[in-house]
Design a protein around this motif. Sequence first.
Motif, short mmCIF file in Angstrom:
data_model
loop_
_atom_site.label_atom_id
_atom_site.label_comp_id
_atom_site.label_asym_id
_atom_site.label_seq_id
_atom_site.Cartn_x
_atom_site.Cartn_y
_atom_site.Cartn_z
N ALA A 1 0.79 -1.15 -0.09
CA ALA A 1 0.00 0.01 -0.01
C ALA A 1 0.96 1.20 -0.04
CB ALA A 1 -0.86 0.05 1.19
N THR A 2 1.86 1.31 0.74
CA THR A 2 2.90 2.24 0.89
C THR A 2 4.05 2.38 -0.15
OG1 THR A 2 4.39 1.57 2.47
CG2 THR A 2 2.43 2.48 3.41
N GLY A 3 4.15 1.29 -0.75
CA GLY A 3 5.27 1.52 -1.67
C GLY A 3 6.81 1.51 -1.17
N THR A 4 6.90 1.26 0.02
CA THR A 4 8.05 1.24 0.85
C THR A 4 8.25 0.03 1.61
OG1 THR A 4 7.39 2.17 3.01
CG2 THR A 4 7.73 3.69 1.35
N ILE A 5 9.59 -0.69 1.96
CA ILE A 5 9.43 -1.88 2.45
C ILE A 5 10.76 -1.93 3.55
CG2 ILE A 5 11.18 -2.69 0.73
CD1 ILE A 5 9.12 -5.38 1.04
N CYS A 6 11.08 -2.77 4.54
CA CYS A 6 11.92 -2.77 5.41
C CYS A 6 11.87 -4.28 5.88
CB CYS A 6 12.04 -1.87 6.55
SG CYS A 6 13.31 -2.31 7.67
N VAL A 7 12.82 -5.26 5.55
CA VAL A 7 12.77 -6.64 5.90
C VAL A 7 14.40 -6.92 6.54
CG1 VAL A 7 11.18 -7.16 3.99
CG2 VAL A 7 13.94 -7.50 3.70
N ALA A 8 14.02 -7.91 7.51
CA ALA A 8 15.31 -8.52 8.13
C ALA A 8 14.92 -9.47 9.06
CB ALA A 8 16.03 -7.69 8.92
N ASN A 9 15.70 -9.97 9.83
CA ASN A 9 15.40 -11.04 10.90
C ASN A 9 14.73 -10.45 12.17
OD1 ASN A 9 17.54 -10.31 12.72
ND2 ASN A 9 18.96 -11.80 11.95
N ALA A 10 14.15 -10.82 13.05
CA ALA A 10 13.53 -10.36 14.07
C ALA A 10 14.35 -9.60 14.94
CB ALA A 10 12.65 -11.36 14.88
N GLU A 11 15.65 -9.64 14.79
CA GLU A 11 16.48 -8.88 15.96
C GLU A 11 16.98 -7.71 15.20
OE1 GLU A 11 16.28 -12.89 17.43
OE2 GLU A 11 16.98 -12.30 15.31
N LEU A 12 17.26 -7.72 13.79
CA LEU A 12 17.78 -6.46 13.16
C LEU A 12 16.91 -5.87 12.56
CD1 LEU A 12 20.87 -8.21 11.21
CD2 LEU A 12 20.91 -6.98 13.33
N HIS A 13 15.75 -6.17 12.17
CA HIS A 13 14.39 -5.49 11.76
C HIS A 13 14.35 -4.22 12.69
CE1 HIS A 13 10.26 -4.34 10.87
NE2 HIS A 13 10.63 -4.49 9.47
N PRO A 14 13.96 -4.30 13.86
CA PRO A 14 13.71 -2.98 14.76
C PRO A 14 14.96 -2.06 14.68
CG PRO A 14 13.89 -4.84 16.17
CD PRO A 14 13.70 -5.43 14.78
N LEU A 15 16.11 -2.54 14.53
CA LEU A 15 17.33 -1.72 14.64
C LEU A 15 17.46 -0.76 13.22
CD1 LEU A 15 19.96 -4.03 16.09
CD2 LEU A 15 18.45 -2.48 17.37
N ILE A 16 17.02 -1.51 12.17
CA ILE A 16 16.89 -0.75 10.95
C ILE A 16 15.81 0.54 11.14
CG2 ILE A 16 16.60 -0.94 8.37
CD1 ILE A 16 17.63 -3.78 8.41
N LEU A 17 14.68 0.12 11.49
CA LEU A 17 13.73 1.05 11.61
C LEU A 17 13.97 1.86 12.58
CD1 LEU A 17 10.32 -1.34 11.87
CD2 LEU A 17 11.18 0.08 9.89
#
Length: 264
Positions: free
Chosen positions: A241-257
């Motif tokens: 819906a937004t045309g943006t994405i962020c993916v990783a494993n459960a530990e790194l995903h919040p760090l990227i965000l």
Amino acid sequence: MSTPSALLKVMIDAARKAARGLTRDFGELGELQVSRKGVADYVSAADIKAEQVLFEALSAARPGYGFLGEERGLVEGTDKTHTWIADPLDGTTNFLHAIPHFAVTVGLEREGQIVAGVTFNPVTNELYWAERGKGCFLNDRRLRVAARRDFGEAVLATGIPFMGRPGHATFLKELHQIAPRVSGVRRFGSAALDLAYVAAGRFDGYWERGLNRWDMAAGMLMVTEAGGVVSDADGGPDPLATGTICVANAELHPLILQRLKAVA
């Protein structure tokens, strides 16, 4: 499950058929027929032929399904609950420069949810495929996202807005937040393969803005089925819906965000 279902076989066969023409045309730099869709945005006759092959193969196998493709847009089907979401050539710029990093990618949306996906790089003969609840595979090998937890050891992928696209300033700010804190950032030029590489554990994570549904549909399911976390680049639940994405494993995903949110 290491054998594709009947549904996935339909998708795999269609992707392989579409890839035959791309394989034949790949590297023929002087012979490619290319036209401009926008500033620094090109389409080749190979794109158009590949999408026609995809459309015909998928329509023959599932006549009522809708079809959303990069070149022809939305073709509504009689079955309103199913839509193929396809990019016949993800990584067009790579293809036009004889860089062997591009793919045919197809996702199937059922009642608003991606339930199956296929991404095929014909140059490397790497076929990524996934079905909801049944795992993600590279050829016949089960995939899992990387287990790395240390942000400083991570290698992330991203996309850079090209000429004529908005978002250059935002991207540079995001890169400034992330690049000094990780082992490396890569820009390979195919969102579908970036997502497949996260599913395969080659990249530890990936983020990008300004994407289309056909860039992400298959790959985001692959990451989920490989045990990864998928959100939009602001942490929301619906990248399509937004045309943006962020993916990783459960530990790194919040760090990227966390780093992306620091830009705001």
